[in-house]
Design a protein around this motif. Structure first.
Motif, short mmCIF file in Angstrom:
data_model
loop_
_atom_site.label_atom_id
_atom_site.label_comp_id
_atom_site.label_asym_id
_atom_site.label_seq_id
_atom_site.Cartn_x
_atom_site.Cartn_y
_atom_site.Cartn_z
N LEU A 1 0.76 8.60 8.68
CA LEU A 1 1.32 9.74 7.95
C LEU A 1 2.80 9.93 8.26
CD1 LEU A 1 -1.59 12.33 8.32
CD2 LEU A 1 -1.07 10.90 6.35
N GLU A 2 3.17 9.72 9.53
CA GLU A 2 4.58 9.87 9.90
C GLU A 2 5.45 8.75 9.32
OE1 GLU A 2 4.82 10.16 14.09
OE2 GLU A 2 4.22 12.28 14.15
N PRO B 1 9.73 1.78 3.62
CA PRO B 1 9.35 0.60 2.83
C PRO B 1 7.84 0.52 2.63
CG PRO B 1 9.75 -0.03 5.10
CD PRO B 1 10.01 1.46 5.02
N ILE B 2 7.41 -0.39 1.80
CA ILE B 2 6.00 -0.73 1.52
C ILE B 2 5.10 0.52 1.51
CG2 ILE B 2 6.17 -3.12 2.29
CD1 ILE B 2 4.95 -2.35 4.94
N GLN B 3 5.51 1.52 0.73
CA GLN B 3 4.73 2.76 0.66
C GLN B 3 3.33 2.50 0.09
OE1 GLN B 3 6.81 6.03 -1.23
NE2 GLN B 3 8.80 5.27 -0.57
N GLU B 4 3.25 1.61 -0.88
CA GLU B 4 1.96 1.36 -1.51
C GLU B 4 0.97 0.78 -0.52
OE1 GLU B 4 0.16 -0.89 -5.48
OE2 GLU B 4 2.30 -1.03 -4.97
N GLU B 5 1.42 -0.15 0.34
CA GLU B 5 0.52 -0.75 1.31
C GLU B 5 0.04 0.28 2.33
OE1 GLU B 5 1.96 -4.30 3.07
OE2 GLU B 5 2.81 -5.09 1.22
N VAL B 6 0.94 1.19 2.73
CA VAL B 6 0.54 2.22 3.69
C VAL B 6 -0.51 3.14 3.08
CG1 VAL B 6 1.35 4.16 5.08
CG2 VAL B 6 2.78 2.12 4.85
N LEU B 7 -0.28 3.57 1.84
CA LEU B 7 -1.25 4.46 1.19
C LEU B 7 -2.58 3.75 0.96
CD1 LEU B 7 1.06 6.29 -1.41
CD2 LEU B 7 0.06 7.25 0.67
N GLU B 8 -2.53 2.46 0.62
CA GLU B 8 -3.78 1.72 0.43
C GLU B 8 -4.56 1.62 1.73
OE1 GLU B 8 -2.61 -1.97 -1.22
OE2 GLU B 8 -2.49 -1.22 -3.30
N LEU B 9 -3.86 1.43 2.86
CA LEU B 9 -4.55 1.37 4.14
C LEU B 9 -5.17 2.73 4.48
CD1 LEU B 9 -5.35 -0.09 6.70
CD2 LEU B 9 -3.09 0.43 7.66
N ILE B 10 -4.43 3.81 4.21
CA ILE B 10 -5.00 5.15 4.44
C ILE B 10 -6.22 5.36 3.56
CG2 ILE B 10 -4.55 7.62 4.25
CD1 ILE B 10 -1.64 7.09 4.90
N GLY B 11 -6.13 4.91 2.30
CA GLY B 11 -7.28 5.04 1.41
C GLY B 11 -8.47 4.24 1.89
N MET C 1 -11.23 12.16 10.62
CA MET C 1 -10.03 12.08 11.45
C MET C 1 -8.79 12.46 10.65
SD MET C 1 -9.34 11.29 14.64
CE MET C 1 -10.58 10.10 15.20
N LEU C 2 -8.72 12.06 9.40
CA LEU C 2 -7.58 12.43 8.56
C LEU C 2 -7.50 13.94 8.36
CD1 LEU C 2 -7.66 9.61 5.86
CD2 LEU C 2 -5.77 10.10 7.42
N ARG C 3 -8.64 14.56 8.15
CA ARG C 3 -8.63 16.01 7.99
C ARG C 3 -8.16 16.69 9.27
NH1 ARG C 3 -13.54 15.03 4.93
NH2 ARG C 3 -14.77 15.34 6.82
N GLU C 4 -8.56 16.15 10.40
CA GLU C 4 -8.21 16.79 11.67
C GLU C 4 -6.72 16.69 11.97
OE1 GLU C 4 -10.62 15.06 14.66
OE2 GLU C 4 -12.48 16.02 13.99
N VAL C 5 -6.07 15.62 11.55
CA VAL C 5 -4.63 15.46 11.84
C VAL C 5 -3.76 16.10 10.77
CG1 VAL C 5 -5.03 13.34 13.13
CG2 VAL C 5 -4.48 13.21 10.69
N GLY C 6 -4.36 16.79 9.80
CA GLY C 6 -3.58 17.51 8.81
C GLY C 6 -3.18 16.71 7.60
N ALA C 7 -3.97 15.70 7.23
CA ALA C 7 -3.60 14.85 6.11
C ALA C 7 -3.65 15.60 4.78
CB ALA C 7 -4.54 13.64 6.05
N VAL C 8 -4.51 16.60 4.67
CA VAL C 8 -4.65 17.32 3.40
C VAL C 8 -3.33 18.00 3.03
CG1 VAL C 8 -5.83 19.21 2.23
CG2 VAL C 8 -7.12 17.65 3.69
N ASP D 1 -4.46 10.54 -5.02
CA ASP D 1 -5.62 11.25 -5.57
C ASP D 1 -6.92 10.63 -5.10
OD1 ASP D 1 -3.90 12.93 -6.87
OD2 ASP D 1 -3.97 11.84 -8.78
N GLY D 2 -6.94 9.30 -4.99
CA GLY D 2 -8.14 8.65 -4.47
C GLY D 2 -8.42 9.02 -3.03
N ILE D 3 -7.35 9.18 -2.24
CA ILE D 3 -7.54 9.62 -0.85
C ILE D 3 -8.12 11.02 -0.81
CG2 ILE D 3 -6.34 10.11 1.32
CD1 ILE D 3 -4.31 7.96 0.56
N PHE D 4 -7.61 11.90 -1.68
CA PHE D 4 -8.15 13.27 -1.74
C PHE D 4 -9.63 13.25 -2.09
CE2 PHE D 4 -3.74 15.11 -2.55
CZ PHE D 4 -3.69 15.69 -1.30
N ASP D 5 -10.01 12.38 -3.02
CA ASP D 5 -11.42 12.30 -3.40
C ASP D 5 -12.29 11.95 -2.19
OD1 ASP D 5 -10.77 12.92 -5.97
OD2 ASP D 5 -10.69 10.84 -6.67
#
Length: 688
Positions: A50-51, A59-69, A80-87, A106-110
């Motif tokens: 997230l940081e 850089p490579i924002q898409e790859e980072v978001l895909e890994l989070i997804g 764990m994502l909810r606990e660290v404040g990802a929402v 949006d897929g991560i939110f789902d």
């Protein structure tokens, strides 16, 4: 495989190291060297991912978001994502990324808000035990709780800046205190209600965090019902006490809201959650709390509130019972940020047994949002402005409550409330419009009362109520309603009230900024009334300039001729309304005086000549006749037979203003229409 060193490099300050570390993890994951269950146990991995978007170079924002997804698809990863404040983080990040990346967000939110097959509090099932499936009602309530606690995630609800506070649990003792006071507020014994209000304001509201009264709104509902009490048409003392309690609650809520936005804003000593409080917070927050104290005052079984030295009673008549009932909550601490709290109710294994009797989920569905409380407070307080019209003290207390509630409205309601079509926005919009309409009726009512023949004391009171209500109304509109949306949302009575405020000259002098805002709203709401206001304002300004001109022109001593000519020019436009002819004489004499001297300022002569020509051609016949009459008088005075012995230069200088070609042309061409035949006399004197 040891992942800690590799994960640590993802948060490195050098972009090259971060990129290599991320690609290393992706490569190991793609080739099966590490698995998703291994990664979801690493809390710092989620923090660093997230940081990643907080660095100057991303850089490579898409790859980072895909890994989070990918990680969010695992239940432990989503938790764990909810606990660290990802929402909250992703909610703020989504508008700032490319549109193609928003689909990934949006897929991560789902995944983060995907309902589990079983609630977290359900024990794990085995093959020989019957499978425990939650009821449909429980799942539905949990889903509603999602939407209620996190309205910012829903794209259909944008009208709230702040919805509800993080949930706080109470033990049996504190629940008993609140329940006892709620029952006392509903009592038929007025003395009991009065003492309960005093206890509530002076003690209980100092003991409990303010959001407790919104999460369990029975006390607030009782206080609001007290605002409707009337005794023989007058405001009762109980109503006065309820106003004081609600005002105190509004101030406390604003303080708590600032605390949640910036926990470092309040010091530890100012924390209303005292050392022996029974307020319960989530497990991860309690783990970080410290129990150290720095003074004997903090070790006290009932620590004092700031500004109240010494010990005081708890509120239920029992001193020193907190130590035995607070359990693990005796440690000092602060509630968590809303972003760090999971949408699902978390299990609390450390809570004492008395905590478990409270149905938190059921209560959370009944709690009030900050916006609802503020609107209800304004809605119930407005009728008291008329009910207590004989008491300026009551109006002052009502206005103080309205001012505090206005601050809460600004903190909780967004401008989108006027355009949004969600049920929440529609309900808020209807209530706000009703309140604004009531304010308009009050302003119109008291404006009419100030113009009638009444005792001086009543006029003063009515004028103060009119002024205070008008100021609050305009400030409320400034807080909630953008100027460009005034035409579609302001009720007719409020538009009429704003028109009266704009026309009130004494109000505009005392509060110029408020009056300026009122004019802006009037222009958008009703252009016809705005045009009328502009005409009236111009006439009023011209008449004011006329009075100032006469005062300065007749004063002795040096004069500011530029200012005098400017005032005279403005005063000419008001002749249609006042027709005060002495102004004409002063203007003609000034023109004659400024043209006497050979070294006179050409600018002053030019400006004075324009004024004289305006008077000669004025459409109002009396003004035009007076101009010719004054001019003739100056001619007779300068060229009369009584001046035969005086030098020619001294007697002729007074008529120099008539010898300019433009003046002579005006007199020769249009003076023949003069019905008083003054033109011929002027011509006679000029020729001879």
């Amino acid at each position: 495989m040891e992942l800690s060193s590799l994960i640590k490099k993802i948060g490195h300050s050098l972009v090259e190291i971060r990129v290599r570390a991320l690609k290393n993890i992706r490569s190991k994951l793609d080739h099966g060297l590490i698995a998703i269950p291994d990664l979801v146990q690493e809390r710092m991995l989620f923090v660093f991912l997230l940081e990643w978007f907080n660095f100057p170079e991303v850089p490579i924002q898409e790859e980072v978001l895909e890994l989070i997804g990918t990680l969010s698809k695992h239940p432990s990863g989503a938790q764990m994502l909810r606990e660290v404040g990802a929402v909250e983080f992703l909610t703020q990040l989504s508008p700032n990324v490319d549109p193609r990346l928003r689909t990934i967000v949006d897929g991560i939110f789902d995944q983060l808000f995907h309902l589990p097959e079983a609630l977290p509090s359900c024990p794990p099932t085995t093959s020989y035990e019957p499978h425990s499936v939650p009821s449909l009602q429980t799942v539905f309530k949990t889903f509603i709780f999602f939407l209620f606690l996190y309205p910012a995630v829903s794209t259909s609800v944008r009208c709230l800046k702040f919805s509800v506070f993080p949930w706080l649990s109470l033990n049996t003792t504190d629940r008993h205190i609140l329940s006892s006071n709620e029952s006392s507020l509903r009592s038929d014994n007025h003395n009991l209600v009065r003492t309960t209000c005093e206890l509530l304001r002076d003690v209980i509201m100092q003991d409990f965090p303010a959001e407790i009264f919104l999460q369990r709104p029975s006390t607030v509902q009782s206080l609001l019902s007290l605002l409707g009490l009337n005794v023989d048409g007058d405001v009762s003392y109980l109503t006065f006490q309820a106003l004081a309690c609600l005002e105190q609650l509004c101030r406390n809520l604003r303080s708590r809201l600032r605390f949640y936005r910036d926990p470092s804003f309040c010091s530890a000593k100012q924390d209303p959650v005292s050392q022996n409080s029974s307020i319960s917070y989530p497990q991860e927050v309690r783990a970080t709390q410290h129990s150290g104290v720095s003074s004997p005052e903090e070790i006290s079984t009932r620590p004092s509130v700031v500004g109240r030295p010494g010990q005081r009673v708890r509120g239920d008549g029992q001193d020193g019972d907190a130590a035995s009932s607070s359990g693990s909550s005796s440690q000092r601490g602060a509630p968590p940020r809303p972003a760090q709290q999971s949408p699902l109710p978390q299990p609390h294994p450390e809570l004492p047994p008395e905590m478990e009797a409270e149905d938190s989920l059921e209560l959370q569905l009944q709690q009030w949002s900050l916006a609802r409380f503020a609107v209800e407070a304004v809605e119930h307080a407005l009728p008291l402005i008329r009910t207590g019209e004989k008491s300026l003290k009551v109006f002052q207390r009502v206005l103080e409550l309205l001012t505090e509630a206005q601050g809460l409205l600004g903190d909780s309601i967004a401008p989108e409330v006027w355009d949004e079509h969600s049920l929440t926005a529609i309900e808020l919009r209807e209530k706000l419009q009703a309140c604004i309409e009531t304010l308009g009726d009050v302003i119109c009512y008291y404006h009419g009362m100030t113009s009638s023949e009444q005792p001086e004391s009543s006029l003063i009171h009515h004028r103060m109520v009119f002024t205070g209500t008008a100021i609050f109304t305009i400030r409320l509109l400034q807080t909630l309603l953008p100027v460009e949306k005034a035409g579609d949302n302001l009720p007719e009575s409020t538009v009429a009230a704003i028109f009266l405020v704009c026309l009130d000259s004494s109000f505009s002098v005392a509060y110029p900024l408020i009056q300026e805002s009122a004019v802006a709203y009037l222009e958008q709401a009703c252009f016809e009334r705005y045009s009328l206001y502009r005409r009236v304002s111009r006439v009023s300004h011209c008449m004011e300039a006329t009075c100032t001109f006469l005062k300065d022109a007749q004063a002795e001593g040096d004069k500011n001729w530029h200012e005098l000519l400017e005032l005279a020019d403005q005063g000419i436009d008001a002749f249609l309304y006042h027709q005060h002819l002495p102004v004409v004489k002063e203007c003609v004499q000034i023109c004659s005086y400024l043209w006497k001297f050979a070294q006179a300022s050409p600018l002053l002569q030019s400006e004075s000549q324009k004024i004289f020509l305006k008077l000669l051609s004025h459409p109002v016949s009396p003004v035009k006749a007076e101009t010719y009459s004054c001019t003739l008088s100056i001619l007779k005075e300068c060229l009369g037979v009584q001046n035969v012995a005086k030098p020619a230069t001294s007697i002729c200088s007074g008529v120099h203003f008539l010898l300019h070609s433009r003046v002579l042309y005006e007199i020769s061409m249009f003076g023949l229409q003069d019905q008083f035949n003054l033109y011929c006399q002027i011509k006679h004197f000029t020729v001879h």
